[in-house]
Design a protein around this motif. Structure first.
Motif, PDB file in Angstrom:
ATOM      1  N   LEU A 285      -8.901 -21.224 -35.202  1.00 28.40           N
ATOM      2  CA  LEU A 285      -8.157 -22.359 -34.674  1.00 28.40           C
ATOM      3  C   LEU A 285      -6.679 -22.013 -34.524  1.00 28.40           C
ATOM      4  N   ALA A 286      -6.131 -21.280 -35.492  1.00 31.82           N
ATOM      5  CA  ALA A 286      -4.728 -20.884 -35.405  1.00 31.82           C
ATOM      6  C   ALA A 286      -4.486 -20.018 -34.173  1.00 31.82           C
ATOM      7  N   PHE A 287      -5.387 -19.110 -33.897  1.00 28.83           N
ATOM      8  CA  PHE A 287      -5.222 -18.288 -32.692  1.00 28.83           C
ATOM      9  C   PHE A 287      -5.370 -19.137 -31.432  1.00 28.83           C
ATOM     10  N   GLY A 288      -6.220 -20.157 -31.487  1.00 29.55           N
ATOM     11  CA  GLY A 288      -6.297 -21.076 -30.365  1.00 29.55           C
ATOM     12  C   GLY A 288      -4.977 -21.798 -30.136  1.00 29.55           C
ATOM     13  N   LEU A 289      -4.317 -22.179 -31.226  1.00 35.38           N
ATOM     14  CA  LEU A 289      -2.988 -22.795 -31.113  1.00 35.38           C
ATOM     15  C   LEU A 289      -1.991 -21.808 -30.522  1.00 35.38           C
ATOM     16  N   LEU A 290      -2.097 -20.559 -30.924  1.00 36.91           N
ATOM     17  CA  LEU A 290      -1.210 -19.546 -30.357  1.00 36.91           C
ATOM     18  C   LEU A 290      -1.401 -19.445 -28.850  1.00 36.91           C
ATOM     19  N   ASP A 291      -2.648 -19.425 -28.411  1.00 36.23           N
ATOM     20  CA  ASP A 291      -2.924 -19.374 -26.976  1.00 36.23           C
ATOM     21  C   ASP A 291      -2.377 -20.604 -26.264  1.00 36.23           C
ATOM     22  N   LEU A 292      -2.533 -21.744 -26.889  1.00 35.57           N
ATOM     23  CA  LEU A 292      -2.147 -23.002 -26.259  1.00 35.57           C
ATOM     24  C   LEU A 292      -0.626 -23.156 -26.201  1.00 35.57           C
ATOM     25  N   LEU A 293       0.044 -22.832 -27.295  1.00 41.32           N
ATOM     26  CA  LEU A 293       1.487 -23.053 -27.388  1.00 41.32           C
ATOM     27  C   LEU A 293       2.298 -21.832 -26.978  1.00 41.32           C
TER      28      LEU A 293
ATOM     29  N   MET B 165      -6.376 -20.407 -16.876  1.00 40.67           N
ATOM     30  CA  MET B 165      -7.700 -20.895 -17.255  1.00 40.67           C
ATOM     31  C   MET B 165      -7.736 -21.152 -18.766  1.00 40.67           C
ATOM     32  N   GLU B 166      -8.170 -22.332 -19.142  1.00 40.79           N
ATOM     33  CA  GLU B 166      -8.201 -22.681 -20.559  1.00 40.79           C
ATOM     34  C   GLU B 166      -9.464 -22.143 -21.213  1.00 40.79           C
ATOM     35  N   THR B 167      -9.276 -21.418 -22.298  1.00 36.33           N
ATOM     36  CA  THR B 167     -10.397 -20.858 -23.039  1.00 36.33           C
ATOM     37  C   THR B 167     -10.953 -21.899 -24.004  1.00 36.33           C
ATOM     38  N   GLN B 168     -12.096 -21.574 -24.608  1.00 34.84           N
ATOM     39  CA  GLN B 168     -12.679 -22.472 -25.597  1.00 34.84           C
ATOM     40  C   GLN B 168     -11.763 -22.592 -26.810  1.00 34.84           C
ATOM     41  N   ALA B 169     -11.113 -21.487 -27.194  1.00 36.33           N
ATOM     42  CA  ALA B 169     -10.191 -21.537 -28.335  1.00 36.33           C
ATOM     43  C   ALA B 169      -9.035 -22.489 -28.051  1.00 36.33           C
TER      44      ALA B 169
ATOM     45  N   ARG C  77      -2.763 -11.667 -19.791  1.00 44.90           N
ATOM     46  CA  ARG C  77      -1.760 -12.715 -19.801  1.00 44.90           C
ATOM     47  C   ARG C  77      -0.630 -12.258 -20.712  1.00 44.90           C
ATOM     48  N   ASP C  78       0.464 -12.957 -20.672  1.00 46.35           N
ATOM     49  CA  ASP C  78       1.612 -12.596 -21.496  1.00 46.35           C
ATOM     50  C   ASP C  78       1.204 -12.476 -22.964  1.00 46.35           C
ATOM     51  N   ALA C  79       1.702 -11.427 -23.616  1.00 46.52           N
ATOM     52  CA  ALA C  79       1.378 -11.210 -25.036  1.00 46.52           C
ATOM     53  C   ALA C  79       2.636 -10.993 -25.858  1.00 46.52           C
ATOM     54  N   ASP C  80       3.775 -11.501 -25.391  1.00 46.54           N
ATOM     55  CA  ASP C  80       5.040 -11.245 -26.070  1.00 46.54           C
ATOM     56  C   ASP C  80       5.046 -11.756 -27.508  1.00 46.54           C
ATOM     57  N   ALA C  81       4.468 -12.928 -27.742  1.00 47.62           N
ATOM     58  CA  ALA C  81       4.456 -13.471 -29.100  1.00 47.62           C
ATOM     59  C   ALA C  81       3.655 -12.571 -30.031  1.00 47.62           C
ATOM     60  N   VAL C  82       2.570 -12.020 -29.528  1.00 49.33           N
ATOM     61  CA  VAL C  82       1.702 -11.166 -30.343  1.00 49.33           C
ATOM     62  C   VAL C  82       2.377  -9.824 -30.624  1.00 49.33           C
ATOM     63  N   THR C  83       2.949  -9.198 -29.600  1.00 50.39           N
ATOM     64  CA  THR C  83       3.586  -7.900 -29.811  1.00 50.39           C
ATOM     65  C   THR C  83       4.837  -8.043 -30.672  1.00 50.39           C
ATOM     66  N   TYR C  84       5.563  -9.138 -30.518  1.00 53.64           N
ATOM     67  CA  TYR C  84       6.727  -9.341 -31.376  1.00 53.64           C
ATOM     68  C   TYR C  84       6.285  -9.535 -32.827  1.00 53.64           C
ATOM     69  N   SER C  85       5.187 -10.237 -33.019  1.00 51.91           N
ATOM     70  CA  SER C  85       4.647 -10.423 -34.360  1.00 51.91           C
ATOM     71  C   SER C  85       4.280  -9.083 -34.986  1.00 51.91           C
TER      72      SER C  85
ATOM     73  N   ALA D 276      -8.166 -26.065 -29.953  1.00 56.36           N
ATOM     74  CA  ALA D 276      -6.840 -26.340 -30.510  1.00 56.36           C
ATOM     75  C   ALA D 276      -6.263 -27.625 -29.922  1.00 56.36           C
ATOM     76  N   ARG D 277      -6.460 -27.833 -28.641  1.00 56.58           N
ATOM     77  CA  ARG D 277      -5.968 -29.054 -27.993  1.00 56.58           C
ATOM     78  C   ARG D 277      -6.638 -30.287 -28.592  1.00 56.58           C
ATOM     79  N   ARG D 278      -7.945 -30.194 -28.820  1.00 57.31           N
ATOM     80  CA  ARG D 278      -8.672 -31.314 -29.403  1.00 57.31           C
ATOM     81  C   ARG D 278      -8.209 -31.576 -30.837  1.00 57.31           C
ATOM     82  N   TRP D 279      -7.974 -30.515 -31.593  1.00 56.32           N
ATOM     83  CA  TRP D 279      -7.516 -30.649 -32.989  1.00 56.32           C
ATOM     84  C   TRP D 279      -6.156 -31.343 -33.026  1.00 56.32           C
ATOM     85  N   LEU D 280      -5.267 -30.974 -32.148  1.00 50.13           N
ATOM     86  CA  LEU D 280      -3.967 -31.632 -32.083  1.00 50.13           C
ATOM     87  C   LEU D 280      -4.107 -33.096 -31.662  1.00 50.13           C
ATOM     88  N   ALA D 281      -4.966 -33.353 -30.687  1.00 52.82           N
ATOM     89  CA  ALA D 281      -5.138 -34.725 -30.198  1.00 52.82           C
ATOM     90  C   ALA D 281      -5.666 -35.633 -31.305  1.00 52.82           C
ATOM     91  N   GLU D 282      -6.522 -35.096 -32.146  1.00 55.16           N
ATOM     92  CA  GLU D 282      -7.041 -35.880 -33.272  1.00 55.16           C
ATOM     93  C   GLU D 282      -5.930 -36.280 -34.243  1.00 55.16           C
TER      94      GLU D 282
END
Length: 252
Positions: free
Chosen positions: A62-70, A1-5, A107-115, A9-15
Motif C-alpha cells: 500500500l505504501a508503494f501504491g501511495l508513492l505511485d499515486l503521490l 494509466m492508473e495501476t491497481q496499486a 515513468r519518472d522515478a526521481d523519488a525512488v532514485t533519490y531515496s 492507495a486512492r481508495r485507502w485515502l478516500a476511506e
C-alpha cells in the motif's frame, strides 16, 4: 494509466476522507484549501504502517501504491522509517520488489532514485544490501538479456550509485561496462562517486573503467574526471583544488 496499486492507495485515502480534487487534494478534516501531494504524504504515508487491518506485506504494498499515486519522496522516507524502526525490518522480498518494479517502470522515478542515493546508499549499514537487491544480485542477467525494463532499472541504479562503497559496486560495474547502452549511466555514477560528499571509488580502478566507456565526443567533465583519477584523487572534498586546477587551468 492508473495501476491497481494506485487504485488501492486512492481508495485507502478516500476511506479516510482524503480525495483528489483538481490540481490538489482535499481532506474533509483538514484545512479549507487544496493540499499538495507532499502534504498528503506527510500526513498519511506513516499511517499506512499503523493500519491493523493489513498485514505487514500489505502495508508495504500500500505504501508503494501511495508513492505511485503521490509521486513524493516523503513516502519513501516513511517506508525506510518502518524498515529501520523498532517494528522492522519489513519483509525484504516485498520491500525490494517494490523498489525494483518502480525502477523498471516507464515513468519518472526521481523519488525512488533519490531515496536510494540519499538514504539507502549513503548509509554504510544499508548500502551493500540495497545495492545488491536493486541491481547487484542480477546484473549479469540484466546485461545478458538486454530487456528494456531491467536495463532501465540498471541505468537508474548505476547513475545514483556514487555513494555505494567501491568494493560493493565494482563487480556490478565490471559487468555493466560490457554493455554500451549502460555506459552513460556508468559515467554518471563515476562522476558522482568523485563529487558526492559520501562518494566512494578507487582512482586507478575507476580510471580503468572510465577508459572502457564509449561516450559521445565532448562529454562534459570527462577530461576533468580522467585527470583527477589519473592523479590518484579519490574524492573532490578531500582535495577540491585538484578538480579546480584541471577545470580552470592557469592562463599563465
Amino acid at each position: 494509466m492508473e495501476t491497481q496499486a494506485m487504485a488501492d492507495a486512492r481508495r485507502w485515502l478516500a476511506e479516510r476522507g482524503v480525495v483528489e480534487a483538481g490540481d490538489g487534494w482535499v481532506d474533509v478534516e483538514g484545512p479549507d484549501r487544496p493540499l499538495t501531494a507532499n502534504e498528503v504524504a506527510h500526513s498519511w504515508a506513516g499511517e499506512v504502517f499503523t493500519d491493523e487491518g493489513l498485514d505487514v506485506s500489505e502495508q508495504v504494498q500500500l505504501a508503494f501504491g501511495l508513492l505511485d499515486l503521490l509521486d513524493d519522496y516523503w513516502v519513501t522516507c516513511e517506508i525506510r522509517f518502518a524498515d529501520r524502526g523498532s517494528q522492522g525490518p519489513l519483509p525484504a522480498d516485498v520491500l525490494w520488489d517494490g523498489y525494483r518494479r518502480r525502477l523498471e517502470a516507464d515513468r519518472d522515478a526521481d523519488a525512488v532514485t533519490y531515496s536510494l542515493w540519499a538514504d539507502w546508499f549513503e548509509d554504510r549499514e544499508t548500502a551493500a544490501t540495497a545495492f545488491a537487491e536493486v541491481l547487484g544480485n542480477d546484473v549479469g542477467h540484466v546485461v545478458a538479456e538486454e530487456s528494456d525494463a531491467p536495463l532501465r532499472r540498471a541505468g537508474r541504479v548505476l547513475a545514483c550509485a556514487g555513494p555505494v562503497p567501491w568494493p560493493v559496486k565494482q563487480k556490478a560495474y565490471d559487468i555493466a561496462v560490457r554493455l554500451p547502452a549502460l555506459h552513460g549511466s556508468l559515467f554518471k555514477g563515476l562522476l558522482a562517486g568523485y563529487h558526492d560528499v559520501y562518494g566512494d571509488l578507487e582512482p586507478m580502478a575507476a580510471l580503468a573503467l572510465l577508459e572502457r566507456l564509449r561516450l559521445p565526443a565532448g562529454t562534459p567533465f570527462l577530461a576533468e574526471l580522467r585527470s583527477v583519477l589519473a592523479a590518484g584523487h579519490r574524492n573532490h572534498y578531500r582535495s577540491p583544488q585538484a578538480w579546480d586546477n584541471v577545470a580552470q587551468p592557469s592562463k599563465e
